[in-house]
Design an enzyme around this catalytic site. Structure first.
Site, PDB file in Angstrom:
ATOM      1  N   ARG A 150      14.752  10.132 -12.240  1.00  0.00           N
ATOM      2  CA  ARG A 150      14.823   8.621 -12.240  1.00  0.00           C
ATOM      3  C   ARG A 150      16.113   8.284 -11.165  1.00  0.00           C
ATOM      4  NH1 ARG A 150      17.950   5.961 -15.385  1.00  0.00           N
ATOM      5  NH2 ARG A 150      17.342   6.784 -17.220  1.00  0.00           N
ATOM      6  N   ASP A 174       9.100 -10.254   3.139  1.00  0.00           N
ATOM      7  CA  ASP A 174       8.054  -9.408   2.768  1.00  0.00           C
ATOM      8  C   ASP A 174       7.414  -8.992   4.049  1.00  0.00           C
ATOM      9  OD1 ASP A 174       5.572  -8.621   1.724  1.00  0.00           O
ATOM     10  OD2 ASP A 174       5.787  -9.572  -0.188  1.00  0.00           O
TER      11      ASP A 174
HETATM   12  N1  PLP Z   1       3.517  -8.790  -1.342  1.00  0.00           N
HETATM   13  C1  PLP Z   1       2.500  -9.070  -0.919  1.00  0.00           C
HETATM   14  C2  PLP Z   1       2.383  -9.662   0.468  1.00  0.00           C
HETATM   15  C3  PLP Z   1       0.972  -8.588  -1.253  1.00  0.00           C
HETATM   16  O1  PLP Z   1      -0.229  -8.920  -0.766  1.00  0.00           O
HETATM   17  C4  PLP Z   1       1.227  -8.026  -2.573  1.00  0.00           C
HETATM   18  C5  PLP Z   1      -0.013  -7.500  -3.258  1.00  0.00           C
HETATM   19  O2  PLP Z   1      -0.953  -7.855  -2.969  1.00  0.00           O
HETATM   20  C6  PLP Z   1       2.447  -7.608  -3.346  1.00  0.00           C
HETATM   21  C7  PLP Z   1       3.814  -8.097  -2.495  1.00  0.00           C
HETATM   22  C8  PLP Z   1       2.714  -7.130  -4.563  1.00  0.00           C
HETATM   23  O3  PLP Z   1       2.370  -5.645  -4.289  1.00  0.00           O
HETATM   24  P1  PLP Z   1       1.966  -4.713  -5.416  1.00  0.00           P
HETATM   25  O4  PLP Z   1       0.461  -5.013  -5.670  1.00  0.00           O
HETATM   26  O5  PLP Z   1       1.996  -3.105  -4.775  1.00  0.00           O
HETATM   27  O6  PLP Z   1       2.812  -4.953  -6.812  1.00  0.00           O
END
Ligand code: PLP
Length: 389
Positions: A54, A179
């Site tokens: 981990r 993001d």
């Molecule tokens: N961020 C964005 C822009 C996404 O489109 C998604 C999932 O579709 C996520 C985060 C979450 O990711 P995960 O599905 O790998 O948990």
């Protein structure tokens, strides 16, 4: 720390080599898959720096080093999913802290903020990140610790001016989190524009083959890295070594995949923009996209995601079942083309009033354009549009 200097080597070179040096033990050209939970110790307190998986895993470390290099950050941290990555970043906060977040973002992120983190005393203001005055007036002096955004957004393909937001965040002593899932580091490097933390659902373009679920965070500074390393180990939402190994395999082809995703997406977006059955086409690579100039300034590619407005749920249903090469499925960023209906699939957690304000209507359909032959994809879209016309 990055092993390949970005000023000396290009992105594609680093995607293949950074973090992925031949194995010192055997010379294996591919980073080995260390599928182990623990490590033998020679005596109490005597080990090779690896105690428990981990905390330390060489395959994961290689994947984290690769992404730290590509995003040009200080360090990377891998997680079991994109949501686990976002959750870990939010654990940098304490009860009573305030976050300004984008109104237009992945529904699952909104759900985590609204339904889980609020219960722990974290407060959120949901704003339009393109309106800098709104962002500034949402700041609560001393309380606002983060500005959290996506660019391009899911599914409306709106952009955030990352450099401008970084200035606003830093004036308030807050961190800017981006993001970067939709762009991938091939098309955008938020840390180089001023962001403090960049994160991804690695399930998407980084993994790239719709065969894994994973997440990754890259941070700009040593001090954020120390805090996140602690959270990663303490909360333990790490990916398995197999996912890290698959990501290492996939990242080597990120450049060639992204080039083809973009070439295909651009052709489809141009076709859709002129088609009478489509009311609006959202793609930052189109000249008529309201933030096309910003896209050219802060991105090094436009990506493979497009949203189209078909005008009604009836047409959206017909279109999504008429396409033959685009598979109706959640997720995005894989080599195969997918089509999705955000209202009923990925964005159901966003309140209806907020969805409608953003343009996430029942007639909106999202395309994740794959890397099949462009002509085949265009023909598929054309026949599906014929079916709804
Ligand atoms: N961020 C964005 C822009 C996404 O489109 C998604 C999932 O579709 C996520 C985060 C979450 O990711 P995960 O599905 O790998 O948990």
């Amino acid at each position: 720390m990055p092993t390949y200097d970005p000023t000396q080597f290009g992105f594609s070179t680093r995607a293949i080599h950074a973090g992925q040096e031949p194995d010192p033990l055997t010379g294996a050209v591919t980073v080995p898959l260390y599928q182990t939970s623990t490590y033998a110790q020679e005596g109490i307190g005597q080990h090779k720096g690896f105690e428990y998986a981990r905390t330390q895993n060489p395959t994961r470390f290689a994947w984290e080093a690769s992404m730290a290099n590509l995003e040009q950050g200080y360090a990377g941290f891998a997680f079991g999913s994109g949501m686990a990555a976002i959750d870990a970043v939010m654990r940098l906060l304490s009860s009573g802290d305030h976050v300004i977040c984008a109104e237009d973002m992945y529904g699952g992120t909104f759900r985590l903020f609204d339904k889980v983190l609020k219960r722990y005393g974290i407060e959120f203001s949901v704003v339009d990140m393109t309106n800098h005055d709104a962002v500034k007036s949402a700041i609560q002096s001393g309380k606002t610790k983060m500005i959290y955004t996506e660019s391009p957004t899911n599914p409306m393909m709106k952009l955030t001016d990352i450099a401008e937001l970084a200035i606003i965040a830093h004036e308030a002593n807050a961190l800017l989190i981006v993001d970067n899932t939709f762009a991938s580091p091939y098309a955008q490097k938020p840390i180089t524009l001023g962001a403090d933390i960049v994160l991804h659902s690695a399930t998407k373009y980084l993994g790239g083959h719709s065969d894994l679920v994973s997440g990754i965070v890259v941070v700009k500074t040593e001090s954020i890295a120390e805090q996140l390393r602690f959270i990663q180990n303490a909360a333990g939402a790490v990916p398995g070594p197999m996912e890290c190994w698959l990501c290492l395999r996939s990242i080597k082809t990120l450049s060639v995949r992204m080039k083809q995703h973009e070439e295909n997406a651009k052709a489809i977006a141009e076709y859709c923009a002129k088609h009478p059955a489509i009311q609006a086409t959202h793609y930052p690579g189109l000249e008529q996209h309201p933030q096309h100039d910003l896209a050219k300034k802060q991105m090094t590619g436009f990506g493979g995601m497009i949203s189209i407005e078909l005008g009604s749920i009836v047409k959206a249903k017909k279109f999504t079942t008429s396409v033959k090469l685009f598979t109706l499925a959640e997720s995005l960023g894989g080599v195969e083309s997918l089509v999705c209906h955000p209202v009923s699939m990925t964005h159901g957690s966003i309140p209806q009033e907020q969805r409608e304000r953003l343009g996430i209507t029942e007639g909106l359909v999202r395309l994740s354009v794959g890397i099949e032959d462009k002509e085949d994809l265009l023909a598929d879209i054309a026949q599906a549009l014929d079916a709804i016309s």
